[in-house]
Design a protein around this motif. Structure first.
Motif, PDB file in Angstrom:
ATOM      1  N   ASN A 182      -7.544  -0.572 -13.328  1.00 34.37           N
ATOM      2  CA  ASN A 182      -8.265   0.490 -12.517  1.00 34.37           C
ATOM      3  C   ASN A 182      -8.649  -0.044 -11.202  1.00 34.37           C
ATOM      4  OD1 ASN A 182      -9.966   0.242 -15.800  1.00 34.37           O
ATOM      5  ND2 ASN A 182      -9.469   2.270 -14.808  1.00 34.37           N
ATOM      6  N   HIS A 183      -8.779   0.994 -10.391  1.00 38.14           N
ATOM      7  CA  HIS A 183      -8.788   0.725  -9.089  1.00 38.14           C
ATOM      8  C   HIS A 183     -10.483   0.878  -8.670  1.00 38.14           C
ATOM      9  CE1 HIS A 183      -8.882   1.234  -4.616  1.00 38.14           C
ATOM     10  NE2 HIS A 183      -7.758   0.738  -4.591  1.00 38.14           N
ATOM     11  N   PRO A 184     -10.863   0.164  -7.916  1.00 38.99           N
ATOM     12  CA  PRO A 184     -12.522   0.040  -7.855  1.00 38.99           C
ATOM     13  C   PRO A 184     -12.871   1.528  -6.957  1.00 38.99           C
ATOM     14  CG  PRO A 184     -11.413  -1.139  -6.136  1.00 38.99           C
ATOM     15  CD  PRO A 184     -10.136  -1.168  -7.104  1.00 38.99           C
ATOM     16  N   GLU A 185     -12.137   2.180  -6.237  1.00 36.81           N
ATOM     17  CA  GLU A 185     -12.768   3.341  -5.689  1.00 36.81           C
ATOM     18  C   GLU A 185     -11.484   4.422  -5.676  1.00 36.81           C
ATOM     19  OE1 GLU A 185     -12.467   2.138  -1.484  1.00 36.81           O
ATOM     20  OE2 GLU A 185     -13.853   0.718  -1.805  1.00 36.81           O
ATOM     21  N   SER A 186     -10.323   4.494  -6.115  1.00 39.89           N
ATOM     22  CA  SER A 186      -9.582   5.684  -6.089  1.00 39.89           C
ATOM     23  C   SER A 186      -9.707   6.323  -7.420  1.00 39.89           C
ATOM     24  CB  SER A 186      -7.978   5.084  -6.081  1.00 39.89           C
ATOM     25  OG  SER A 186      -7.165   6.452  -6.327  1.00 39.89           O
ATOM     26  N   LYS A 187      -9.628   7.786  -7.245  1.00 40.12           N
ATOM     27  CA  LYS A 187      -9.653   8.623  -8.787  1.00 40.12           C
ATOM     28  C   LYS A 187      -8.530   9.046  -9.050  1.00 40.12           C
ATOM     29  CE  LYS A 187     -14.271  10.258  -7.659  1.00 40.12           C
ATOM     30  NZ  LYS A 187     -14.912   9.395  -8.389  1.00 40.12           N
ATOM     31  N   GLU A 188      -7.157   8.603  -8.226  1.00 40.81           N
ATOM     32  CA  GLU A 188      -5.837   9.115  -8.369  1.00 40.81           C
ATOM     33  C   GLU A 188      -5.302   8.213  -9.534  1.00 40.81           C
ATOM     34  OE1 GLU A 188      -4.543  11.721  -7.343  1.00 40.81           O
ATOM     35  OE2 GLU A 188      -6.328  12.146  -6.198  1.00 40.81           O
ATOM     36  N   TRP A 189      -4.415   8.254 -10.639  1.00 39.04           N
ATOM     37  CA  TRP A 189      -3.909   7.931 -11.706  1.00 39.04           C
ATOM     38  C   TRP A 189      -2.447   7.948 -11.179  1.00 39.04           C
ATOM     39  CZ3 TRP A 189      -5.219   4.688 -15.435  1.00 39.04           C
ATOM     40  CH2 TRP A 189      -6.763   4.545 -15.638  1.00 39.04           C
ATOM     41  N   VAL A 190      -1.464   7.076 -11.639  1.00 37.67           N
ATOM     42  CA  VAL A 190      -0.066   6.834 -11.567  1.00 37.67           C
ATOM     43  C   VAL A 190       0.331   6.224 -12.850  1.00 37.67           C
ATOM     44  CG1 VAL A 190       1.948   5.872 -10.711  1.00 37.67           C
ATOM     45  CG2 VAL A 190      -0.040   6.609  -9.157  1.00 37.67           C
ATOM     46  N   THR A 191       1.045   7.098 -13.910  1.00 39.41           N
ATOM     47  CA  THR A 191       1.378   6.732 -14.930  1.00 39.41           C
ATOM     48  C   THR A 191       3.097   6.495 -15.103  1.00 39.41           C
ATOM     49  OG1 THR A 191       0.056   8.093 -16.375  1.00 39.41           O
ATOM     50  CG2 THR A 191       1.934   7.398 -17.328  1.00 39.41           C
ATOM     51  N   PHE A 192       3.570   5.096 -15.467  1.00 38.20           N
ATOM     52  CA  PHE A 192       4.968   4.904 -15.439  1.00 38.20           C
ATOM     53  C   PHE A 192       5.520   4.963 -16.677  1.00 38.20           C
ATOM     54  CE2 PHE A 192       2.958   2.706 -11.800  1.00 38.20           C
ATOM     55  CZ  PHE A 192       3.983   2.609 -10.786  1.00 38.20           C
TER      56      PHE A 192
ATOM     57  N   ILE B   2       9.827  -3.381 -16.728  1.00 41.61           N
ATOM     58  CA  ILE B   2      10.730  -2.952 -15.910  1.00 41.61           C
ATOM     59  C   ILE B   2       9.998  -2.520 -14.276  1.00 41.61           C
ATOM     60  CG2 ILE B   2      12.551  -2.441 -17.409  1.00 41.61           C
ATOM     61  CD1 ILE B   2      12.002   0.529 -15.773  1.00 41.61           C
ATOM     62  N   TRP B   3       8.502  -2.308 -14.591  1.00 38.59           N
ATOM     63  CA  TRP B   3       7.803  -2.048 -13.464  1.00 38.59           C
ATOM     64  C   TRP B   3       7.078  -3.279 -12.735  1.00 38.59           C
ATOM     65  CZ3 TRP B   3       9.367   2.665 -12.366  1.00 38.59           C
ATOM     66  CH2 TRP B   3       9.847   3.584 -13.377  1.00 38.59           C
ATOM     67  N   PHE B   4       7.540  -4.425 -13.009  1.00 37.40           N
ATOM     68  CA  PHE B   4       6.925  -5.546 -12.361  1.00 37.40           C
ATOM     69  C   PHE B   4       6.952  -5.467 -11.078  1.00 37.40           C
ATOM     70  CE2 PHE B   4      11.191  -7.194 -12.702  1.00 37.40           C
ATOM     71  CZ  PHE B   4      11.239  -8.009 -11.794  1.00 37.40           C
ATOM     72  N   LYS B   5       7.947  -4.995 -10.245  1.00 37.51           N
ATOM     73  CA  LYS B   5       8.084  -4.987  -8.811  1.00 37.51           C
ATOM     74  C   LYS B   5       7.305  -3.848  -8.245  1.00 37.51           C
ATOM     75  CE  LYS B   5      12.432  -7.487  -8.581  1.00 37.51           C
ATOM     76  NZ  LYS B   5      13.650  -7.539  -7.939  1.00 37.51           N
ATOM     77  N   GLN B   6       6.837  -3.141  -8.943  1.00 37.06           N
ATOM     78  CA  GLN B   6       5.820  -1.684  -8.602  1.00 37.06           C
ATOM     79  C   GLN B   6       4.122  -2.044  -8.693  1.00 37.06           C
ATOM     80  OE1 GLN B   6       8.931  -0.974 -10.057  1.00 37.06           O
ATOM     81  NE2 GLN B   6       9.359  -0.985  -7.933  1.00 37.06           N
ATOM     82  N   VAL B   7       3.974  -2.739  -9.686  1.00 37.24           N
ATOM     83  CA  VAL B   7       2.454  -2.801 -10.181  1.00 37.24           C
ATOM     84  C   VAL B   7       1.481  -3.402  -9.077  1.00 37.24           C
ATOM     85  CG1 VAL B   7       0.934  -3.769 -11.797  1.00 37.24           C
ATOM     86  CG2 VAL B   7       3.150  -3.008 -12.744  1.00 37.24           C
ATOM     87  N   ARG B   8       1.924  -4.553  -8.687  1.00 33.44           N
ATOM     88  CA  ARG B   8       1.156  -5.220  -7.402  1.00 33.44           C
ATOM     89  C   ARG B   8       0.912  -4.268  -6.288  1.00 33.44           C
ATOM     90  NH1 ARG B   8       2.994 -11.103  -5.297  1.00 33.44           N
ATOM     91  NH2 ARG B   8       2.332 -11.628  -7.251  1.00 33.44           N
TER      92      ARG B   8
ATOM     93  N   LYS C 176      -3.005  -1.529  -5.461  1.00 36.81           N
ATOM     94  CA  LYS C 176      -3.790  -1.493  -4.219  1.00 36.81           C
ATOM     95  C   LYS C 176      -4.345  -0.001  -3.823  1.00 36.81           C
ATOM     96  CE  LYS C 176      -0.818  -5.221  -2.031  1.00 36.81           C
ATOM     97  NZ  LYS C 176      -0.220  -5.701  -0.924  1.00 36.81           N
ATOM     98  N   HIS C 177      -3.697   0.884  -4.382  1.00 33.10           N
ATOM     99  CA  HIS C 177      -3.874   2.204  -3.950  1.00 33.10           C
ATOM    100  C   HIS C 177      -4.446   3.095  -5.053  1.00 33.10           C
ATOM    101  CE1 HIS C 177      -1.899   1.448  -0.148  1.00 33.10           C
ATOM    102  NE2 HIS C 177      -0.872   0.769  -1.128  1.00 33.10           N
ATOM    103  N   PHE C 178      -4.091   2.843  -6.318  1.00 33.54           N
ATOM    104  CA  PHE C 178      -4.211   3.905  -7.430  1.00 33.54           C
ATOM    105  C   PHE C 178      -4.621   3.052  -8.802  1.00 33.54           C
ATOM    106  CE2 PHE C 178      -0.465   4.981  -5.017  1.00 33.54           C
ATOM    107  CZ  PHE C 178      -0.936   6.337  -4.278  1.00 33.54           C
TER     108      PHE C 178
END
Length: 260
Positions: free
Chosen positions: A8-18, A28-34, A38-40
């Motif tokens: 969960n992001h403290p401010e963003s209301k946008e969700w990204v599903t991988f 396989i998304w370990f290079k994306q999550v960090r 920060k944004h979603f």
């Protein structure tokens, strides 16, 4: 229900599903999550029989997997988390599932980012699939998987991607692999439909310059679908998010920003 993780992001209301591909897992998304968290808000899931989504008793009696049934697995998770709308990011076969979800539930999809997208099986791909169907029950599935991984990702600079997917595929059971492989019987008419229909949802295709099996068909789709864009990653093969994560992250995050 599928195994999944939420960030969960403290401010963003946008969700990204991988959504990962066949034989992979959410790892396989370990290079994306960090970067993305920060944004979603982030949802990572393991498809049926993959990662920590282990086979359950009811699946033992379900001999046929379909793209629709696997798509419903994803919808079940986003419903449980009360995610009304999400941006979806997929790789390889995961892009087919995302496109199918968008077809069935267009109001749930804000945008789609398709890495190493599969929009058509060329003659070479179809021959490989038919050979796999013939030998899937007599040849150990890891031999077949390694063979297909090498055909799709043949170059030296694709080695990291090959090894990652092969190591993840080792966690599958033989019967689980065979069930997923049977999906190839319905893939051609489905892809034909996807190519023909412009779904008019903002879509970014991120393709490797060396993804020879799948890039040409994606170029044709982008030329005919109004809200689609293509970004080609230089010197990259099929699994662009692993080979060039910085480029993949930058282009994907920028595209989501444009789609909000």
């Amino acid at each position: 229900m599928l195994n999944y993780s939420v960030y969960n992001h403290p401010e963003s209301k946008e969700w990204v599903t991988f959504v990962h591909g066949a034989g992979g897992s959410s790892s396989i998304w370990f290079k994306q999550v960090r970067e993305f968290r920060k944004h979603f808000n982030i949802l990572l899931l393991d498809l049926r029989g993959h990662g920590n989504s282990k086979p359950v008793l009811k699946d033992a009696f379900n001999s046929k997997y379909t793209f629709d049934s696997i798509t419903e697995d994803i919808v079940e998770v986003i419903d449980k988390e009360n995610i009304k709308k999400s941006h979806f990011i997929g790789i390889s076969l995961g892009t087919i599932l995302i496109r199918n979800l968008a077809e069935k539930y267009p109001d749930r999809v804000r945008s789609m980012i398709m890495g190493g997208a599969i929009m058509k099986l060329n003659f070479r791909s179809q021959v490989l699939m038919r050979l796999g169907v013939i030998f899937k029950s007599v040849i150990p599935y890891m031999f077949l998987y390694k063979f297909f991984a090498f055909i799709i990702m043949p170059k030296r600079n694709h080695k990291q991607s090959r090894l990652l997917f092969v190591n993840e595929a080792k966690k599958l059971y033989q019967k689980e692999f065979v069930r997923w492989f049977r999906l190839t019987s319905e893939i051609n008419p489905l892809l034909r439909f996807f190519r023909a229909k412009d779904i008019r949802i903002p879509t970014l295709y991120v393709m490797g310059e060396e993804d020879y099996l799948f890039l040409p068909s994606v170029e044709k789709v982008v030329a005919s679908h109004q809200l689609s864009k293509l970004f080609v990653v230089k010197n990259s093969g099929h699994v662009v998010n692993v080979e060039y994560p910085e480029v993949f992250n930058r282009e994907s995050i920028a595209f989501i920003g444009e789609s909000i």
